[in-house]
Design an enzyme around this catalytic site. Structure first.
Site, PDB file in Angstrom:
ATOM      1  N   GLU A 148       0.834  -1.247  -0.012  1.00 40.32           N
ATOM      2  CA  GLU A 148       0.062   0.094  -0.088  1.00 40.32           C
ATOM      3  C   GLU A 148       0.943   1.344   0.094  1.00 40.32           C
ATOM      4  O   GLU A 148       1.792   1.403   0.960  1.00 40.32           O
ATOM      5  CB  GLU A 148      -0.910  -0.090   1.132  1.00 40.32           C
ATOM      6  CG  GLU A 148      -1.787   1.298   1.316  1.00 40.32           C
ATOM      7  CD  GLU A 148      -2.800   1.246   2.267  1.00 40.32           C
ATOM      8  OE1 GLU A 148      -3.436   2.129   2.515  1.00 40.32           O
ATOM      9  OE2 GLU A 148      -2.980   0.333   3.453  1.00 40.32           O
ATOM     10  N   ASP A 200      10.684   6.386  -0.190  1.00 43.54           N
ATOM     11  CA  ASP A 200      10.316   6.417  -1.489  1.00 43.54           C
ATOM     12  C   ASP A 200       9.817   5.368  -1.998  1.00 43.54           C
ATOM     13  O   ASP A 200      10.653   4.355  -2.227  1.00 43.54           O
ATOM     14  CB  ASP A 200      11.546   7.275  -2.294  1.00 43.54           C
ATOM     15  CG  ASP A 200      11.029   7.357  -3.787  1.00 43.54           C
ATOM     16  OD1 ASP A 200      10.141   7.097  -4.266  1.00 43.54           O
ATOM     17  OD2 ASP A 200      11.755   8.362  -4.646  1.00 43.54           O
ATOM     18  N   ASP A 223      -2.258  12.120  -4.036  1.00 49.19           N
ATOM     19  CA  ASP A 223      -2.107  13.545  -4.178  1.00 49.19           C
ATOM     20  C   ASP A 223      -2.695  13.642  -5.567  1.00 49.19           C
ATOM     21  O   ASP A 223      -1.852  12.973  -6.589  1.00 49.19           O
ATOM     22  CB  ASP A 223      -1.020  14.009  -3.905  1.00 49.19           C
ATOM     23  CG  ASP A 223      -0.868  15.522  -3.894  1.00 49.19           C
ATOM     24  OD1 ASP A 223      -1.650  16.249  -4.848  1.00 49.19           O
ATOM     25  OD2 ASP A 223       0.008  16.200  -3.249  1.00 49.19           O
ATOM     26  N   LYS A 227      -3.105  21.207 -10.658  1.00 49.55           N
ATOM     27  CA  LYS A 227      -2.633  22.068 -11.542  1.00 49.55           C
ATOM     28  C   LYS A 227      -1.977  21.414 -12.658  1.00 49.55           C
ATOM     29  O   LYS A 227      -1.172  20.269 -12.453  1.00 49.55           O
ATOM     30  CB  LYS A 227      -1.320  23.108 -10.991  1.00 49.55           C
ATOM     31  CG  LYS A 227      -2.108  23.853  -9.997  1.00 49.55           C
ATOM     32  CD  LYS A 227      -1.135  25.067  -9.316  1.00 49.55           C
ATOM     33  CE  LYS A 227      -1.888  25.817  -8.254  1.00 49.55           C
ATOM     34  NZ  LYS A 227      -1.015  26.559  -7.630  1.00 49.55           N
ATOM     35  N   ASP A 259     -11.137  10.630  -5.618  1.00 54.34           N
ATOM     36  CA  ASP A 259     -12.267  11.296  -5.646  1.00 54.34           C
ATOM     37  C   ASP A 259     -12.043  12.553  -6.666  1.00 54.34           C
ATOM     38  O   ASP A 259     -13.000  13.566  -6.780  1.00 54.34           O
ATOM     39  CB  ASP A 259     -12.912  11.708  -4.389  1.00 54.34           C
ATOM     40  CG  ASP A 259     -11.700  12.698  -3.674  1.00 54.34           C
ATOM     41  OD1 ASP A 259     -10.642  12.729  -3.970  1.00 54.34           O
ATOM     42  OD2 ASP A 259     -12.192  13.516  -2.897  1.00 54.34           O
ATOM     43  N   THR A 296     -13.160   5.696   4.271  1.00 54.25           N
ATOM     44  CA  THR A 296     -12.373   6.746   5.470  1.00 54.25           C
ATOM     45  C   THR A 296     -13.126   7.601   5.477  1.00 54.25           C
ATOM     46  O   THR A 296     -13.976   8.112   4.905  1.00 54.25           O
ATOM     47  CB  THR A 296     -11.087   6.820   4.709  1.00 54.25           C
ATOM     48  OG1 THR A 296     -11.183   7.518   3.446  1.00 54.25           O
ATOM     49  CG2 THR A 296     -10.173   5.625   4.211  1.00 54.25           C
ATOM     50  N   GLU A 299     -12.827  10.302   2.878  1.00 54.80           N
ATOM     51  CA  GLU A 299     -13.731   9.737   1.702  1.00 54.80           C
ATOM     52  C   GLU A 299     -14.972  10.369   2.088  1.00 54.80           C
ATOM     53  O   GLU A 299     -15.757  10.817   1.244  1.00 54.80           O
ATOM     54  CB  GLU A 299     -13.703   8.440   1.480  1.00 54.80           C
ATOM     55  CG  GLU A 299     -14.424   8.017   0.357  1.00 54.80           C
ATOM     56  CD  GLU A 299     -14.285   6.436  -0.074  1.00 54.80           C
ATOM     57  OE1 GLU A 299     -15.021   5.972  -0.761  1.00 54.80           O
ATOM     58  OE2 GLU A 299     -13.486   5.791   0.666  1.00 54.80           O
TER      59      GLU A 299
END
Length: 317
Positions: A148, A200, A223, A227, A259, A296, A299
């Site tokens: 995950e 990472d 994320d 933009k 979302d 969550t 969410e």
């Protein structure tokens, strides 16, 4: 996931001459509290001029100060916040500079999170240093393992681990409070099938996982980098899937959820175009939220605002 941006360039400080300031002429002074008079304030004889030019010395001093500031910042980034806990810069500087999908940030760590990090990290935590290949069978006692990436504060991860103790979860993030919170939640639930990896995920996939060692990948609410100029930072890209495919067993599921509608469309396009993945949805579109993925708090807040959450489930072929 929160990988963290980027390297600001400090500007030099102009000296007085460049700034256009001029020396102020001394004026008469009244006797001070110690009884000094105006004669005491007369300027002293000038010292012999130095061989070096004042401007050159000023520039050298400014450069030295900048170098010292950079060095202090570098050391701060490399110092662990909690001795024996997650490293501040586990992979070090020997890995290449590249665009990352995460932005490391230092947030306040609560007393409970700190206690969990100090006590549980040596047992359930690991740093992504790129120096070894993980033995997942040993790490998880032979359980099938799902990776995950980006677990936030860890509530959903802890619930999935508790609901499915027969599956190991290798949970990766760079957010220290979330790492401590997940460790504490797992311990409270009595779950021993969670390992928290710090660093990472790209280095983990590329250098620390054996071929066909994972039974799944979960990327929930990454994320979206909304933009246009930041779209290159989004995690789900063709190059990323090229790293994922070799470490997944045939039939392993890549499960993404977001979302953010434009990001969902990009995920669907990129996954559909990749030759190593096949959509499990019969219509070739989005899938219903599977029962094992908890709803969550984040969410729920999005749904209250009218956001539409899309799940994508693709099998490795």
């Amino acid at each position: 996931m929160s990988e963290q941006p980027l390297n600001p360039s400090p500007a030099g400080t102009p000296d007085d001459a460049a700034a256009g300031t001029a020396p102020v002429a001394p004026g008469p002074s009244a006797p001070g509290p110690t009884g000094s008079t105006a004669a005491d304030a007369l300027p002293l004889p000038a010292e012999p001029a130095s061989d070096a030019a004042p401007d050159a010395l000023s520039d050298e001093d400014a450069a030295a100060r900048r170098a010292a500031s950079f060095e202090r910042a570098r050391r701060l980034r490399q110092e662990p916040r909690f001795p024996g806990g997650p490293a501040a810069d586990p992979a070090g500087s020997h890995h290449e500079r590249r665009i990352r999908s995460f932005q490391p940030r230092r947030s306040r760590v609560t007393t409970g999170q700190q206690e969990s990090l100090e006590r549980l990290w040596p047992q359930w935590g690991l740093d992504i240093d790129g120096k070894r290949v993980l033995d997942l069978a040993e790490l998880f006692g032979g359980l099938p393992v799902v990776l995950e990436i980006g677990f936030g504060m860890g509530e959903a991860t802890a619930q999935m681990a508790a609901d499915d103790p027969g599956t190991g979860i290798l949970a990766v993030d760079v957010h220290t409070p979330g790492q401590g919170n997940l460790l504490g939640l797992a311990e409270k639930a009595g779950s021993t099938n969670v390992r928290v990896a710090n660093g990472d995920a790209v280095i983990l996939l590329r250098e620390m996982l054996a071929r066909e060692s994972l039974d799944g990948l979960r990327v929930y609410f990454p994320d979206p980098w909304p933009k246009a100029r930041h779209h290159k930072r989004r995690l789900i890209q063709p190059d990323f899937l090229d790293l994922v495919a070799p470490v997944l067993r045939p039939g392993a599921i890549v499960h993404c959820a977001t979302d953010w509608e434009p990001y969902a469309e990009q995920m669907l396009e990129v996954l559909t175009a990749h030759p190593r993945f096949e959509n499990t949805a019969a219509d070739g579109g989005y899938a219903p939220r599977p029962a094992f993925r908890p709803l969550t708090r984040f969410e729920g807040q999005g749904l209250d605002k009218g956001h539409v959450v899309h799940d994508l489930l693709f099998a490795r072929v």
